[in-house]
Design an enzyme around this catalytic site. Sequence first.
Site, PDB file in Angstrom:
ATOM      1  N   SER A 148       0.843  -1.202   0.000  1.00  0.00           N
ATOM      2  CA  SER A 148       0.000   0.000   0.000  1.00  0.00           C
ATOM      3  C   SER A 148       0.875   1.247   0.000  1.00  0.00           C
ATOM      4  O   SER A 148       1.969   1.258   0.566  1.00  0.00           O
ATOM      5  CB  SER A 148      -0.879  -0.008   1.246  1.00  0.00           C
ATOM      6  OG  SER A 148      -1.310   1.300   1.564  1.00  0.00           O
ATOM      7  N   TYR A 175      -1.899   6.152  -4.232  1.00  0.00           N
ATOM      8  CA  TYR A 175      -2.924   7.188  -4.071  1.00  0.00           C
ATOM      9  C   TYR A 175      -2.330   8.473  -4.631  1.00  0.00           C
ATOM     10  O   TYR A 175      -1.138   8.723  -4.443  1.00  0.00           O
ATOM     11  CB  TYR A 175      -3.225   7.432  -2.586  1.00  0.00           C
ATOM     12  CG  TYR A 175      -4.090   6.402  -1.911  1.00  0.00           C
ATOM     13  CD1 TYR A 175      -5.361   6.109  -2.380  1.00  0.00           C
ATOM     14  CD2 TYR A 175      -3.638   5.750  -0.761  1.00  0.00           C
ATOM     15  CE1 TYR A 175      -6.169   5.176  -1.724  1.00  0.00           C
ATOM     16  CE2 TYR A 175      -4.434   4.824  -0.101  1.00  0.00           C
ATOM     17  CZ  TYR A 175      -5.690   4.549  -0.592  1.00  0.00           C
ATOM     18  OH  TYR A 175      -6.479   3.639   0.054  1.00  0.00           O
ATOM     19  N   THR A 201      -5.464   3.593  -7.201  1.00  0.00           N
ATOM     20  CA  THR A 201      -6.762   3.454  -6.526  1.00  0.00           C
ATOM     21  C   THR A 201      -7.660   4.633  -6.888  1.00  0.00           C
ATOM     22  O   THR A 201      -7.301   5.793  -6.661  1.00  0.00           O
ATOM     23  CB  THR A 201      -6.553   3.363  -5.005  1.00  0.00           C
ATOM     24  OG1 THR A 201      -5.706   2.228  -4.746  1.00  0.00           O
ATOM     25  CG2 THR A 201      -7.879   3.170  -4.278  1.00  0.00           C
ATOM     26  N   LYS A 247      -7.795   0.442  -9.874  1.00  0.00           N
ATOM     27  CA  LYS A 247      -8.365  -0.286  -8.738  1.00  0.00           C
ATOM     28  C   LYS A 247      -9.590   0.436  -8.197  1.00  0.00           C
ATOM     29  O   LYS A 247      -9.500   1.590  -7.772  1.00  0.00           O
ATOM     30  CB  LYS A 247      -7.341  -0.428  -7.607  1.00  0.00           C
ATOM     31  CG  LYS A 247      -7.884  -1.123  -6.361  1.00  0.00           C
ATOM     32  CD  LYS A 247      -6.787  -1.391  -5.336  1.00  0.00           C
ATOM     33  CE  LYS A 247      -7.265  -2.266  -4.196  1.00  0.00           C
ATOM     34  NZ  LYS A 247      -7.969  -1.561  -3.136  1.00  0.00           N
ATOM     35  N   HIS A 271     -13.069  -1.571  -2.119  1.00  0.00           N
ATOM     36  CA  HIS A 271     -12.111  -1.163  -1.083  1.00  0.00           C
ATOM     37  C   HIS A 271     -12.427  -1.854   0.254  1.00  0.00           C
ATOM     38  O   HIS A 271     -12.278  -1.263   1.322  1.00  0.00           O
ATOM     39  CB  HIS A 271     -12.158   0.369  -0.915  1.00  0.00           C
ATOM     40  CG  HIS A 271     -10.875   1.008  -0.488  1.00  0.00           C
ATOM     41  ND1 HIS A 271     -10.171   1.878  -1.284  1.00  0.00           N
ATOM     42  CD2 HIS A 271     -10.162   0.912   0.660  1.00  0.00           C
ATOM     43  CE1 HIS A 271      -9.089   2.298  -0.630  1.00  0.00           C
ATOM     44  NE2 HIS A 271      -9.058   1.716   0.558  1.00  0.00           N
TER      45      HIS A 271
HETATM   46  C1  LIG Z   1      -6.688  -2.269   6.843  1.00  0.00           C
HETATM   47  C2  LIG Z   1      -6.911  -2.022   5.395  1.00  0.00           C
HETATM   48  C3  LIG Z   1      -6.187  -1.045   4.741  1.00  0.00           C
HETATM   49  C4  LIG Z   1      -6.369  -0.830   3.383  1.00  0.00           C
HETATM   50  N1  LIG Z   1      -5.578   0.079   2.748  1.00  0.00           N
HETATM   51  C5  LIG Z   1      -5.685   0.237   1.403  1.00  0.00           C
HETATM   52  C6  LIG Z   1      -4.795   1.100   0.720  1.00  0.00           C
HETATM   53  O1  LIG Z   1      -3.920   1.723   1.317  1.00  0.00           O
HETATM   54  N2  LIG Z   1      -4.956   1.229  -0.622  1.00  0.00           N
HETATM   55  C7  LIG Z   1      -5.927   0.553  -1.310  1.00  0.00           C
HETATM   56  O2  LIG Z   1      -6.025   0.695  -2.531  1.00  0.00           O
HETATM   57  N3  LIG Z   1      -6.760  -0.298  -0.673  1.00  0.00           N
HETATM   58  C8  LIG Z   1      -6.659  -0.473   0.650  1.00  0.00           C
HETATM   59  N4  LIG Z   1      -7.497  -1.360   1.287  1.00  0.00           N
HETATM   60  C9  LIG Z   1      -8.469  -2.132   0.495  1.00  0.00           C
HETATM   61  C10 LIG Z   1      -7.871  -3.461   0.037  1.00  0.00           C
HETATM   62  O3  LIG Z   1      -6.865  -3.261  -0.937  1.00  0.00           O
HETATM   63  C11 LIG Z   1      -8.912  -4.385  -0.591  1.00  0.00           C
HETATM   64  O4  LIG Z   1      -9.521  -3.741  -1.700  1.00  0.00           O
HETATM   65  C12 LIG Z   1     -10.019  -4.894   0.340  1.00  0.00           C
HETATM   66  O5  LIG Z   1      -9.674  -4.783   1.700  1.00  0.00           O
HETATM   67  C13 LIG Z   1     -10.347  -6.353   0.001  1.00  0.00           C
HETATM   68  O6  LIG Z   1     -11.309  -6.858   0.869  1.00  0.00           O
HETATM   69  P1  LIG Z   1     -10.923  -7.901   2.044  1.00  0.00           P
HETATM   70  O7  LIG Z   1     -10.217  -7.119   3.089  1.00  0.00           O
HETATM   71  O8  LIG Z   1     -12.264  -8.403   2.463  1.00  0.00           O
HETATM   72  O9  LIG Z   1     -10.076  -8.988   1.425  1.00  0.00           O
HETATM   73  C14 LIG Z   1      -7.331  -1.580   2.664  1.00  0.00           C
HETATM   74  C15 LIG Z   1      -8.054  -2.561   3.329  1.00  0.00           C
HETATM   75  C16 LIG Z   1      -7.862  -2.793   4.672  1.00  0.00           C
HETATM   76  C17 LIG Z   1      -8.666  -3.873   5.345  1.00  0.00           C
END
Ligand SMILES: Cc1cc2nc3c(=O)[nH]c(=O)nc-3n(C[C@H](O)[C@H](O)[C@H](O)COP(=O)(O)O)c2cc1C
Length: 386
Positions: A148, A175, A201, A247, A271
Amino acid sequence: MFTLIYIIFATAALAARLFLNEPDTGFDPFIPGGGGLTPLNEIFSLADFDASARSYMSLRNYSYYRNGAAGEWSYRNNLEAFGRIRLRPRSLVDITHVEESLPTSILGYNFSAPFFIAPAGRAGYGNPDAEKGLLRAGEAANVLYIPSFGATLPLEDIVAFKSPGNEYTTFQQLYIDNNDTNVQSSLRRIENAGQKAIILTIDSPGDGARSRAERYGVGSADTGLTLLTWERFSKILNMTSLPIVLKGITTVEDARMAVSSGASAIYLSNHGGRQLDFSPSGFEVALEIHKQAPEIFDQIDVWADGGVRYGTDVLKLLALGVKAVGLARPFMYANCYGEDGVARAIDLLRTELINDSANLGLGDIKSINSSYLSLEYMNYNGWYTR
Ligand SMILES: Cc1cc2nc3c(=O)[nH]c(=O)nc-3n(C[C@H](O)[C@H](O)[C@H](O)COP(=O)(O)O)c2cc1C
Ligand SMILES: *[C@@H]1O[C@H](CO)[C@@H](O)[C@H](O)[C@H]1NC(C)=O
Ligand SMILES: *[C@@H]1O[C@H](CO)[C@@H](O)[C@H](O)[C@H]1NC(C)=O
Ligand SMILES: *[C@@H]1O[C@H](CO)[C@@H](O)[C@H](O)[C@H]1NC(C)=O
Ligand SMILES: *[C@@H]1O[C@H](CO)[C@@H](O)[C@H](O)[C@H]1NC(C)=O
Ligand SMILES: *[C@@H]1O[C@H](CO)[C@@H](O)[C@H](O)[C@H]1NC(C)=O
Ligand SMILES: *[C@@H]1O[C@H](CO)[C@@H](O)[C@H](O)[C@H]1NC(C)=O
């Protein structure tokens, strides 16, 4: 008689609908309590990692990982959407070589499995070594890891965990803000660190309303409103030679737009339900594209995530034409154990995927298609609709 029937229905209507963050598979006696982690050899599914991390992490840190936006309908729906589509297993098929069909190529790079570690910020909340365990376990298993842009460690430090020789391929999530000079310097940083693709994203032009986490001061980063347009995307494409993946695609219209946009792949995602509540899960978006424009799966590589916890979830996405499936929370929870935990999570999902494929009657995972799904859709009342 009528009164009795009325009472039965009224009671059913008033009863809260059961939501299972983790299905009841008898895990409870294995939670040590007192802030302990369940021993890894007592963890048997990705869902178990959530329960174990919940017992181990501080409520503040756990809330950051667990959080969804607003009333968390999308968070719950991501997990539940898979339960509305059944499988159609075939019998008496030679499946003994199915494991050999697991490796796959993502943007032209070879990996050992069609699933990957999705970008998630702040690995330091679960482990003092932060992103190290995610990278090391990804490398050891040759499973794609996408750090990330909001990671605990700078991206340069994360790629520095790679073994000498640097043969493991990683991509970088990004981002952007409204300042093109900053975007340009982020792109240079990512290129210089040797990342092979950019995952831009686009589902967060505004901030997510995350009350569960805001109570502890760990809600959405307050970044204001970001200019994210197709026009700006085409400018950004021209600022780098790296492939860019979009994304956060959530409609067939935007998937169609993306095909001719210069994107190298599209990534269906809400997300993890953390941005816009009531946005569809990646699986539901894949179903929409399958129904309305299935040719898109041949025109551009499609990735997806959201609520994936089991081998069968991965198979349901692959059956619709998805090429690579992301998981975030399960690996973040597993990273409380560091590399060993993430390695165990990868191994559990891998062996589930193999055995589920076998039981589905798939001799070759890549030959899966939508005939392995019953595309009737089960609603909350248990009715099937088309
Ligand atoms: C704690 C956390 C932090 C996340 N941070 C980002 C991020 O920095 N950038 C991003 O594109 N998606 C982020 N996401 C989304 C994830 O990339 C992903 O799309 C999503 O969590 C998938 O679902 P799941 O957690 O049920 O597998 C984050 C998700 C979580 C749970
Ligand atoms: C990737 O795998 C394919 C076959 O599965 C192989 O032909 C190709 O050489 C591999 N590429 C690399 C860079 O290892
Ligand atoms: C919570 O996260 C912070 C910030 O990374 C870290 O310093 C702290 O040790 C974590 N607490 C627990 C109990 O894991
Ligand atoms: C954009 O960012 C650069 C470098 O951070 C800064 O010098 C410049 O003033 C910013 N431009 C605007 C319009 O804020
Ligand atoms: C951006 O576009 C210009 C002119 O259209 C071109 O000369 C340049 O090579 C492009 N840069 C990249 C990184 O694609
Ligand atoms: C599933 O498949 C793998 C790979 O063939 C095998 O090693 C494993 O024992 C099987 N069973 C389980 C429960 O994972
Ligand atoms: C889907 O897979 C099955 C089993 O391999 C095959 O019989 C069928 O022709 C395939 N359908 C399509 C539309 O490709």
